[in-house]
Design a protein around this motif. Structure first.
Motif, mmCIF file in Angstrom:
data_model
loop_
_atom_site.group_PDB
_atom_site.id
_atom_site.type_symbol
_atom_site.label_atom_id
_atom_site.label_comp_id
_atom_site.label_asym_id
_atom_site.label_seq_id
_atom_site.Cartn_x
_atom_site.Cartn_y
_atom_site.Cartn_z
ATOM 1 N N GLU A 7 -57.585 35.184 -13.055
ATOM 2 C CA GLU A 7 -56.225 35.171 -13.596
ATOM 3 C C GLU A 7 -55.248 34.457 -12.668
ATOM 4 N N GLU A 8 -55.526 34.467 -11.374
ATOM 5 C CA GLU A 8 -54.646 33.798 -10.406
ATOM 6 C C GLU A 8 -54.662 32.279 -10.592
ATOM 7 N N LYS A 9 -55.806 31.736 -11.014
ATOM 8 C CA LYS A 9 -55.925 30.293 -11.229
ATOM 9 C C LYS A 9 -55.395 29.868 -12.596
ATOM 10 N N CYS A 10 -55.432 30.756 -13.559
ATOM 11 C CA CYS A 10 -55.092 30.422 -14.938
ATOM 12 C C CYS A 10 -53.671 29.873 -15.046
ATOM 13 N N CYS A 11 -53.539 28.748 -15.765
ATOM 14 C CA CYS A 11 -52.223 28.131 -15.954
ATOM 15 C C CYS A 11 -51.703 28.340 -17.368
#
Length: 66
Positions: A7-11
């Motif tokens: 989720e931290e990478k998701c844009c």
């Protein structure tokens, strides 16, 4: 197959939801990916692979051996 999302990478591009809506969704407030099915049925593997391949943030990882 096991699906892991970061989720931290998701844009919030949403390509995964368009390709595999049975497996992925997005949070209403910010568009971040929500994993609906961590171990999808075999008939969904092709779509999940495509979703992981087109993710612009590389937020979807697949463990093909699981």
């Amino acid at each position: 197959m096991k699906v892991i999302v970061d989720e931290e990478k998701c844009c919030g591009a949403g390509q995964c939801v368009l390709i595999a809506p049975e497996v992925f969704d997005q949070r209403d407030e910010d568009g971040i990916v929500v994993l609906l099915e961590p171990e999808p049925a075999e008939d969904r593997h092709t779509a999940v692979r495509e979703a992981a391949a087109v993710c612009p943030a590389a937020a979807i990882q697949l463990d093909e051996d699981a």
